[in-house]
Design a protein around this motif. Structure first.
Motif, PDB file in Angstrom:
ATOM      1  N   PHE A 133       0.888  -1.467   0.031  1.00  0.00           N
ATOM      2  CA  PHE A 133      -0.444  -0.119   0.331  1.00  0.00           C
ATOM      3  C   PHE A 133       0.833   1.871   0.341  1.00  0.00           C
ATOM      4  O   PHE A 133       0.081   2.462  -0.902  1.00  0.00           O
ATOM      5  CB  PHE A 133      -0.650   0.101   1.286  1.00  0.00           C
ATOM      6  N   PRO A 134       1.708   1.532   0.803  1.00  0.00           N
ATOM      7  CA  PRO A 134       2.505   2.815   0.742  1.00  0.00           C
ATOM      8  C   PRO A 134       3.532   2.437  -0.266  1.00  0.00           C
ATOM      9  O   PRO A 134       3.713   4.411  -0.914  1.00  0.00           O
ATOM     10  CB  PRO A 134       3.529   2.547   2.309  1.00  0.00           C
ATOM     11  N   VAL A 159       2.764   2.126  -3.620  1.00  0.00           N
ATOM     12  CA  VAL A 159       1.912   2.114  -4.244  1.00  0.00           C
ATOM     13  C   VAL A 159       1.363   3.895  -4.291  1.00  0.00           C
ATOM     14  O   VAL A 159       1.092   4.656  -5.259  1.00  0.00           O
ATOM     15  CB  VAL A 159       0.304   1.207  -4.236  1.00  0.00           C
ATOM     16  N   ALA A 160       0.985   3.908  -2.570  1.00  0.00           N
ATOM     17  CA  ALA A 160       0.836   5.671  -2.859  1.00  0.00           C
ATOM     18  C   ALA A 160       2.107   6.242  -3.089  1.00  0.00           C
ATOM     19  O   ALA A 160       1.291   7.335  -3.610  1.00  0.00           O
ATOM     20  CB  ALA A 160       0.010   5.815  -1.365  1.00  0.00           C
ATOM     21  N   ARG A 161       2.758   6.064  -3.295  1.00  0.00           N
ATOM     22  CA  ARG A 161       4.028   7.089  -3.630  1.00  0.00           C
ATOM     23  C   ARG A 161       4.214   6.765  -4.755  1.00  0.00           C
ATOM     24  O   ARG A 161       5.539   6.964  -4.961  1.00  0.00           O
ATOM     25  CB  ARG A 161       5.136   6.910  -2.334  1.00  0.00           C
ATOM     26  N   LYS A 162       3.902   5.734  -5.560  1.00  0.00           N
ATOM     27  CA  LYS A 162       3.951   5.848  -6.902  1.00  0.00           C
ATOM     28  C   LYS A 162       4.546   5.177  -7.642  1.00  0.00           C
ATOM     29  O   LYS A 162       6.145   5.600  -8.009  1.00  0.00           O
ATOM     30  CB  LYS A 162       3.821   6.751  -7.963  1.00  0.00           C
ATOM     31  N   ARG A 176       5.105  -3.121   6.549  1.00  0.00           N
ATOM     32  CA  ARG A 176       4.987  -2.017   6.289  1.00  0.00           C
ATOM     33  C   ARG A 176       4.878  -0.727   6.313  1.00  0.00           C
ATOM     34  O   ARG A 176       5.520   0.411   5.584  1.00  0.00           O
ATOM     35  CB  ARG A 176       3.436  -1.709   5.988  1.00  0.00           C
ATOM     36  N   ARG A 189       9.284   1.016   2.642  1.00  0.00           N
ATOM     37  CA  ARG A 189       9.161   2.572   1.923  1.00  0.00           C
ATOM     38  C   ARG A 189      10.084   3.081   2.739  1.00  0.00           C
ATOM     39  O   ARG A 189      11.022   4.777   2.015  1.00  0.00           O
ATOM     40  CB  ARG A 189       8.080   2.903   2.352  1.00  0.00           C
TER      41      ARG A 189
END
Lengths: 324, 350
Positions: free
Chosen positions: B98-99, B101-104, B146, B150
């Protein structure tokens, strides 16, 4: 402490008198449970179960308003008769369209409303009260308001549209100064959807808001920290958590709207012609106004198996999502 | 790796100050614990660092750059919540992704990072599960994965062990420290549990009523508490604080010694103690006593706790009177008015 002596326990005095015996009986869980449940059970039996089975019997008989005795079993004749009428299929189709459109509108609007109401802002109380108004408003008052707003000659909406240059001789959609909301099939249906959505949105919002507020704050903050923006959080974190309550909200509003007579009755009375006819109103017109109780009951019961199946599937699905 | 710094940081909720002027500088790659009782402001401090609260005044800097006003999604700060806050409707893999994808993060890189982080935390076999099907310890590993995936500059942990069962807590503590030693990401570790703070952290900041009372290594805090609050808060049971009138003497329970084992010139205070209660804890005994003589007369006899590091029963029983002494080298003195540490009567600067 004293030692326990076998077979001899101090016992409080036996109850005396009627009140004493009643109070003794109520101490027993079985008795108390029955007494407490009785009002609800009696209500359901007399006002839900009996009329429901009456309706089934009526639909299988040749009873009319003039001869309401259920003495002649005619099998599925009534169902065959009503499905042979064109107005029935129009009504069925309209009922489904109005319900689907209303529920879709409500799901979108309730989700937006919940996102707003879940946040803290100045004047939130006032917004909440205004928001709940349609639900608290008496149906008759709401009907008068909407009849005026949608009136063919005096609609304030039309007036505003003329003033801002959308309607009228020089308007974008002119030259008419009026939309005749309730006199045209499409606009009549749209008006019914609009009013139904307006009335049921508060209920759906309350249901969904309860689900929204039960999402732990940490989960939303985690999404923030993980770098998710508003829409990613909404679609990936909030909506999946809301799915069970959304299903309940959809079910409730769908059942309310599909059984709703007053909106159409007050706005268009099913007209022009039968073009905005809906099933419950058609059942009433057939069964009561035309006096054919059997056919009226058959129309009213027509959707019952479908609705029951839909309700069971939806609730199963919701509880499975909830357990997951 | 980064250096976290707060300058005169304040946060008020209405008129209630939660954080009341905190100056704190971490070292690069340090595991810094924020230790305080509930309501001390430690959570507010942490939430400001993560970007979930805006400071009322003051500044927060990461590597000398202010991050005040930067939204959480653009801060490179990862946080692990107390209840782990896993997304329940996503699989473990989706949670960790999730993080990214959210941070592309590009897709090829995503997979590489997920492989790396699941390897470190040994959760490869959990990837397809739902969080509801995980044990507390597994949930913690997923939450750590998680956060780690990142590459954050800064870790913020909010009592990450407190929702675990007591049995696995010490193991999880060891794993956390090991993870930190491997990654060397500067970590702010917020806890009310001194065992966690002392056992895990490089340094500990003791916070109370929105202020830092002392910042130091676990040993510094234990051996040389800077004021009465720290003295009474650190240690279990805490330091004995004996009112001698013009000064307060502090001594750890294990520094309460039987008089005959100490030579006269080393003694700081000589107490006549009535044994009230003995507690057997396996490797040690705790001795609860009332001081009957050796201190200025007060309204009620001061209570002291001694610790005997032996499994065999002590040579005395409840109700007996014994002489206990505290060595000069073990005595710590505090000013009764300010509560601050002093050098004590007749002692040159330490």
């Amino acid at each position: 402490m004293s030692t326990v002596t076998g077979g001899h326990h101090p016992v409080s005095a036996a109850p005396t008198g009627l009140m004493g015996r009643i109070s003794e009986a109520l101490e027993r869980p079985g008795v108390l449970g029955c007494v407490m449940l009785a009002p609800a059970v009696l209500y359901v039996v007399f006002f839900v179960a009996v009329p429901f089975f009456m309706a089934i019997l009526l639909s299988l008989s040749d009873a009319t308003a003039g001869d309401p005795r259920i003495d002649n079993f005619v099998g599925l004749d009534n169902f065959i008769a009503v499905t042979g009428q064109e107005a029935f299929w129009t009504a069925l189709w309209n009922s489904l369209i109005i319900t689907a459109a209303t529920v879709t509108t409500i799901v979108v609007l309730a989700t937006i409303a919940v996102e707003i109401l879940a946040r803290e802002f100045r004047g939130k109380r006032l917004v909440q009260v205004l928001f709940m108004m349609p639900w608290a408003m008496p149906v008759s008052l709401a009907a008068i308001t909407w009849l005026w707003l949608l009136d063919s000659q005096f609609s304030p909406i039309d007036w505003v549209l003329v003033q801002i240059g959308i309607l009228g001789p020089d308007g974008l959609f002119g030259p008419s100064r009026h939309v005749y909301y309730l006199g045209r099939t499409g606009w009549g249906m749209a008006s019914a959807v609009f009013v139904d959505a307006w009335r049921t949105l508060p209920l759906a919002t309350i249901i969904v808001l309860a689900g929204r507020l039960s999402i732990p704050r940490e989960r939303l903050e985690q999404a923030q920290i993980d770098g998710a923006g508003f829409f990613r959080t909404l679609f990936r974190v909030v909506l999946p958590a809301l799915a069970p309550v959304l299903i309940v909200a959809i079910l409730f509003t769908a059942l309310l709207v599909i059984g709703e007579v007053s909106t159409i009755e007050l706005l268009t009375r099913g007209g022009p012609g039968h073009s905005t006819q809906i099933l419950p109103l058609w059942a009433y017109e057939k069964g009561i106004e035309s006096g054919d109780l059997g056919q009226g009951a058959a129309i009213a019961l027509f959707l019952f198996p479908v609705l029951l199946a839909a309700a069971i599937v939806a609730l199963r699905f919701a509880s499975r999502l909830h357990d997951d | 790796m980064a250096i976290l710094e707060t300058r005169a940081l304040e946060k008020h909720f209405g008129r209630i100050p939660a954080v009341n002027g905190i100056d704190l500088t971490s070292e690069d790659g340090e595991l810094l614990a924020i230790l305080g009782p509930s309501g001390s402001g430690k959570s507010t401090l942490m939430r400001m660092v993560a970007g979930l609260e805006e400071p009322s005044s003051g500044d927060i800097l990461v590597d000398n750059e202010s991050i005040v006003g930067v939204p959480p999604k653009r801060r490179n700060v990862a946080m692990v919540f107390q209840n782990f806050a896993l997304y329940p409707h996503m699989s473990v893999r989706e949670n960790i992704r999730f993080p990214l994808v959210a941070r592309k993060v590009p897709e090829a890189e995503q997979q590489q990072k997920i492989d790396w982080v699941t390897g470190i935390l040994e959760i490869e076999n959990l990837l397809e599960r739902r969080p509801t099907r995980l044990s507390g310890g597994q949930m913690q590993r997923v939450a750590l994965a998680r956060a780690l995936v990142r590459d954050p500059e800064l870790f913020v942990f909010d009592e990450p062990l407190s929702s675990l069962d007591a049995q696995i807590r010490s193991q999880a503590r060891g794993e956390l420290r090991e993870l930190h030693d491997r990654t060397r990401i500067t970590t702010l570790y917020v806890t009310h549990d001194q065992l966690e703070a002392l056992g895990l952290a490089d340094r500990v900041a003791v916070i109370h009523e929105g202020r830092i009372h002392q910042l130091g290594t676990p040993r510094e805090l234990y051996e040389n508490p800077g004021n009465l609050f720290v003295a009474g808060f650190i240690g279990d049971p805490p330091m004995n604080l004996i009112d001698l009138g013009d000064t307060i003497l502090g001594a750890r329970p294990e520094h309460l010694l039987e008089a005959d084992s100490v030579s006269q010139e080393e003694i700081a205070v000589d107490l006549d103690v009535e044994i009230e209660h003995l507690e057997f804890l396996g490797a040690e005994w705790l001795i609860y006593g009332a001081v009957r003589g050796g201190v200025p007369e007060g309204d009620r006899a001061p209570r002291v706790i001694g610790r005997l590091r032996q499994a065999e029963p002590p040579g005395f029983g409840t109700g007996e009177r014994r002489r206990f002494v505290i060595r000069q080298s073990n005595a710590r003195y505090f000013d009764p008015q300010s509560g601050e540490r002093t050098n004590g009567p007749g002692v040159a600067a330490a």
